[in-house]
Scaffold this motif. Structure first.
Motif, short mmCIF file in Angstrom:
data_model
loop_
_atom_site.label_atom_id
_atom_site.label_comp_id
_atom_site.label_asym_id
_atom_site.label_seq_id
_atom_site.Cartn_x
_atom_site.Cartn_y
_atom_site.Cartn_z
N LYS A 63 0.85 -1.19 0.00
CA LYS A 63 0.00 0.00 0.00
C LYS A 63 0.88 1.24 0.00
CE LYS A 63 -3.83 -1.97 2.70
NZ LYS A 63 -4.70 -1.76 3.88
N VAL A 64 0.38 2.30 -0.62
CA VAL A 64 1.09 3.57 -0.55
C VAL A 64 0.40 4.45 0.48
CG1 VAL A 64 2.00 3.53 -2.88
CG2 VAL A 64 -0.27 4.45 -2.50
N ASP A 65 1.18 5.29 1.10
CA ASP A 65 0.68 6.16 2.16
C ASP A 65 0.42 7.55 1.58
OD1 ASP A 65 0.08 7.47 4.44
OD2 ASP A 65 2.03 7.22 5.41
N LEU A 66 -0.82 7.99 1.62
CA LEU A 66 -1.14 9.32 1.11
C LEU A 66 -1.18 10.38 2.21
CD1 LEU A 66 -3.93 8.55 -1.53
CD2 LEU A 66 -1.52 8.93 -1.91
N ASP A 67 -0.79 10.02 3.41
CA ASP A 67 -0.81 10.98 4.51
C ASP A 67 0.16 12.12 4.30
OD1 ASP A 67 -2.75 9.58 5.79
OD2 ASP A 67 -1.41 8.55 7.17
N PHE A 159 10.62 15.19 -3.33
CA PHE A 159 9.92 14.70 -4.51
C PHE A 159 10.36 13.29 -4.92
CE2 PHE A 159 9.24 14.02 -9.00
CZ PHE A 159 7.94 14.43 -9.19
N ASP A 160 11.66 13.08 -5.08
CA ASP A 160 12.15 11.79 -5.58
C ASP A 160 11.79 10.64 -4.65
OD1 ASP A 160 13.15 12.62 -7.99
OD2 ASP A 160 15.18 12.97 -7.25
N SER A 161 11.97 10.85 -3.34
CA SER A 161 11.71 9.76 -2.40
C SER A 161 10.22 9.40 -2.37
CB SER A 161 12.19 10.12 -0.99
OG SER A 161 11.52 11.27 -0.51
N VAL A 162 9.35 10.43 -2.41
CA VAL A 162 7.92 10.16 -2.43
C VAL A 162 7.52 9.51 -3.75
CG1 VAL A 162 5.63 11.23 -2.43
CG2 VAL A 162 7.36 12.01 -0.81
N ASN A 163 8.03 10.05 -4.85
CA ASN A 163 7.75 9.50 -6.18
C ASN A 163 8.07 8.00 -6.23
OD1 ASN A 163 9.00 10.27 -9.55
ND2 ASN A 163 7.22 9.17 -8.91
N LYS A 164 9.23 7.64 -5.72
CA LYS A 164 9.68 6.24 -5.83
C LYS A 164 8.89 5.28 -4.96
CE LYS A 164 14.29 7.31 -7.52
NZ LYS A 164 15.74 7.38 -7.24
N THR A 165 8.23 5.79 -3.91
CA THR A 165 7.41 4.88 -3.09
C THR A 165 6.24 4.32 -3.90
OG1 THR A 165 5.96 6.63 -2.22
CG2 THR A 165 7.97 6.12 -0.96
N LYS A 170 8.73 -2.02 -9.36
CA LYS A 170 7.97 -1.85 -10.60
C LYS A 170 8.54 -2.72 -11.71
CE LYS A 170 10.72 2.00 -12.41
NZ LYS A 170 11.19 1.31 -13.62
N PRO A 171 7.72 -3.10 -12.69
CA PRO A 171 8.27 -3.78 -13.87
C PRO A 171 9.30 -2.88 -14.56
CG PRO A 171 5.88 -4.02 -13.78
CD PRO A 171 6.26 -3.04 -12.71
N TYR A 172 10.29 -3.46 -15.18
CA TYR A 172 11.42 -2.70 -15.73
C TYR A 172 10.99 -1.68 -16.79
CZ TYR A 172 11.16 -5.52 -19.98
OH TYR A 172 10.74 -6.11 -21.14
N TYR A 173 9.91 -1.95 -17.52
CA TYR A 173 9.51 -1.10 -18.63
C TYR A 173 8.68 0.10 -18.19
CZ TYR A 173 5.29 -3.92 -17.96
OH TYR A 173 4.21 -4.56 -17.41
N ILE A 174 8.40 0.22 -16.91
CA ILE A 174 7.56 1.32 -16.41
C ILE A 174 8.44 2.48 -15.96
CG2 ILE A 174 6.04 1.99 -14.50
CD1 ILE A 174 4.71 -0.75 -14.81
N ASP A 175 8.11 3.67 -16.44
CA ASP A 175 8.85 4.87 -16.10
C ASP A 175 8.21 5.55 -14.88
OD1 ASP A 175 9.16 8.10 -16.66
OD2 ASP A 175 10.94 6.97 -17.23
N TYR A 176 9.01 6.34 -14.15
CA TYR A 176 8.52 6.99 -12.95
C TYR A 176 7.48 8.08 -13.23
CZ TYR A 176 12.11 4.58 -10.28
OH TYR A 176 12.87 3.61 -9.68
#
Length: 229
Positions: A63-67, A159-165, A170-176
């Protein structure tokens, strides 16, 4: 008049057992119909790391945390909560994407030419805040003029740390920068490349699929017969 009442009362008593049986059987019949319908014809995957519960042996989905939205993002009067947005899509946009409008080409086409199809889909563009400004958000707002996107921004250091959560394992072909689809439990159910119309159509189809699944659960819950012991 009395004879009529006696007659209809007799019919009711004869059919009372059948009516009771029908009331008891209705939720089960409803469940069978829904389980064999097109609502369940497609099983959306769960993305992210999975674990096994030690007590039950059940799979625990990531699960991702939206808090973090409450104190790290300036929401511009927009909020993301389960009650208002049980199913939601997010796209993280770096400041360096300012000149890369192609990343939203498919989404832009839907918003500008097929607006009716995306009017019920909540999409949040989460943009990187650099030095107190979000030039990329302003650029995207112009690009999607008249659309129904909502814009949030997050400070550059986080930004980067939140983005990566949102993209763990992720599958290799999926971009951030892909759009992420979350269900009401905040499990990740899909990734979509906003450059392509076909991908946005897939997002819409799977968003509707999740909404039907949630509606089915509510329908079964509302029609459940509880027996007091």
């Amino acid at each position: 008049m009395e004879l009529s009442l006696i007659y209809y009362s007799g019919i009711f008593m004869k059919n009372k057992k059948w009516l009771l049986l029908l009331i008891i059987a209705l939720p089960s019949a409803l469940w069978v119909i829904l389980e064999t319908s097109t609502i369940n014809s497609k099983k959306l995957p769960f993305y992210g790391p999975k674990s096994i519960s030690g007590s039950t042996g059940d799979t625990i989905y990531y699960k991702v945390d939206l808090d973090f939205y409450s104190d790290q993002i300036q929401t511009n009067k927009a909020t993301i909560n389960t009650k208002e947005y049980p199913i939601v899509a997010l796209m993280f946009v770096k400041s360096s994407y300012k000149s890369e409008s192609f990343r939203l080409a498919g989404l832009w086409e839907y918003i500008n030419y097929k607006k009716e199809k995306v009017k019920d889909l909540p999409v949040f563009i989460v943009a990187e805040n650099v030095g107190g400004t979000v030039p990329v958000a302003d650029s995207l707002k112009r690009l999607t003029s008249g659309g129904n996107l909502q814009f949030l921004n997050i400070n550059q250091q986080k930004f980067d740390s939140v983005n990566k959560t949102f993209f763990r394992k992720k599958p290799y072909y999926i971009d951030y920068s892909f759009i992420v689809l979350l269900d009401e439990n905040r499990n990740i159910r899909g990734f979509y490349d906003a450059r392509y119309v076909a991908e946005v159509k897939r997002l819409l189809d799977e968003f509707k699929h999740l909404r039907l699944k949630e509606a089915k659960k509510e329908l079964i819950k509302d029609n459940e017969i509880k027996i007091n012991k």
